[in-house]
Design an enzyme around this catalytic site. Structure first.
Site, PDB file in Angstrom:
ATOM      1  N   HIS A 255       5.596   6.318  -0.933  1.00 58.57           N
ATOM      2  CA  HIS A 255       6.418   5.102  -1.026  1.00 58.57           C
ATOM      3  C   HIS A 255       5.561   3.871  -0.770  1.00 58.57           C
ATOM      4  O   HIS A 255       4.539   3.953  -0.086  1.00 58.57           O
ATOM      5  CB  HIS A 255       7.566   5.136  -0.013  1.00 58.57           C
ATOM      6  CG  HIS A 255       7.114   5.110   1.399  1.00 58.57           C
ATOM      7  ND1 HIS A 255       6.718   6.238   2.090  1.00 58.57           N
ATOM      8  CD2 HIS A 255       6.952   4.079   2.276  1.00 58.57           C
ATOM      9  CE1 HIS A 255       6.354   5.913   3.309  1.00 58.57           C
ATOM     10  NE2 HIS A 255       6.471   4.596   3.459  1.00 58.57           N
TER      11      HIS A 255
ATOM     12  N   HIS B 259       0.845  -1.197   0.000  1.00 59.54           N
ATOM     13  CA  HIS B 259       0.000   0.000   0.000  1.00 59.54           C
ATOM     14  C   HIS B 259       0.873   1.236   0.000  1.00 59.54           C
ATOM     15  O   HIS B 259       2.083   1.145   0.262  1.00 59.54           O
ATOM     16  CB  HIS B 259      -0.891   0.019   1.258  1.00 59.54           C
ATOM     17  CG  HIS B 259      -0.087   0.213   2.498  1.00 59.54           C
ATOM     18  ND1 HIS B 259       0.596  -0.816   3.114  1.00 59.54           N
ATOM     19  CD2 HIS B 259       0.193   1.337   3.220  1.00 59.54           C
ATOM     20  CE1 HIS B 259       1.235  -0.340   4.159  1.00 59.54           C
ATOM     21  NE2 HIS B 259       1.026   0.948   4.254  1.00 59.54           N
TER      22      HIS B 259
END
Ligand code: ATP
Ligand code: MG
Length: 176
Positions: free
Chosen positions: A124, A43
């Site tokens: 990220h 995620h």
């Protein structure tokens, strides 16, 4: 009266399952090392709220429903370590709808009285933790069509961390 336990909450983009599979196959074919993140858990965190009272969820859903941002394409094309030796895929350019999404969520959360981490947003996707010596690898560019974001609750279980989706919202079709 029973008191509900606080929930560990975050807003995120959940990696689509076909992309998560391609990313994990690539990661596992490279010697990234460390403690790999489970494929189902890939995620990109938009806002980390930490422990919040269970009864705050309704208000959080209302603020998320007010977000107005176009769907966008994210290109994950860099592999780096950040923070505490997390090996991450990152975009070399953060698309403006991603920045708008984060700004709108952060603004809503601040009016809601939620204190966020002071560190600037760094998009990220963590692939592995405790990576002390990341090989210098150029990843293929992974294309992620981002059409939804969600509110997640993180729980530590005997089989590892588990994220459950409490709700998700579509992004607008561009041009509408
Ligand atoms: P664990 O901490 O149990 O190893 P985890 O890091 O996946 O697992 P959480 O700590 O609940 O689970 O974090 C959920 C998400 O929020 C992760 O993407 C994590 O990197 C991010 N996160 C956690 N703490 C912060 C923080 N202080 N600021 C920004 N993002 C955070
Ligand atoms: Mg953590």
């Amino acid at each position: 009266m029973p008191t509900e336990r606080p929930l560990r909450l975050f807003f995120a983009l959940a990696c689509p399952s076909d992309l998560a599979e391609a990313v994990c196959d690539w990661r596992d074919s490279q010697e990234v090392g460390g403690r790999p993140v489970a494929q189902a858990n890939l995620h990109l965190t938009l806002a980390f709220l930490g422990n919040q009272p269970a009864d705050s969820v309704e208000g959080l859903k209302q603020l998320a429903a007010k977000v107005r941002v176009d769907a966008f394409a994210l290109r994950l094309d860099q592999l780096r370590t950040i923070g505490k030796d997390f090996a991450c895929l990152m975009p070399s350019q953060s698309p403006s709808p991603l920045n708008q999404l984060v700004e709108q969520l952060h603004a809503g959360l601040s009016t809601h009285g939620v204190m966020l981490d002071a560190r600037p947003f760094l998009p990220h996707v963590t692939l592995s933790r405790q990576v002390h010596a990341l090989p210098d690898i150029q990843p293929p560019a992974f294309h992620w069509p981002v059409r939804r974001f969600g509110l997640y609750c993180s729980e530590n279980t005997s089989s590892g961390v588990h994220y459950s989706e409490l709700a998700s919202w579509p992004l607008a079709a561009p041009g509408r």
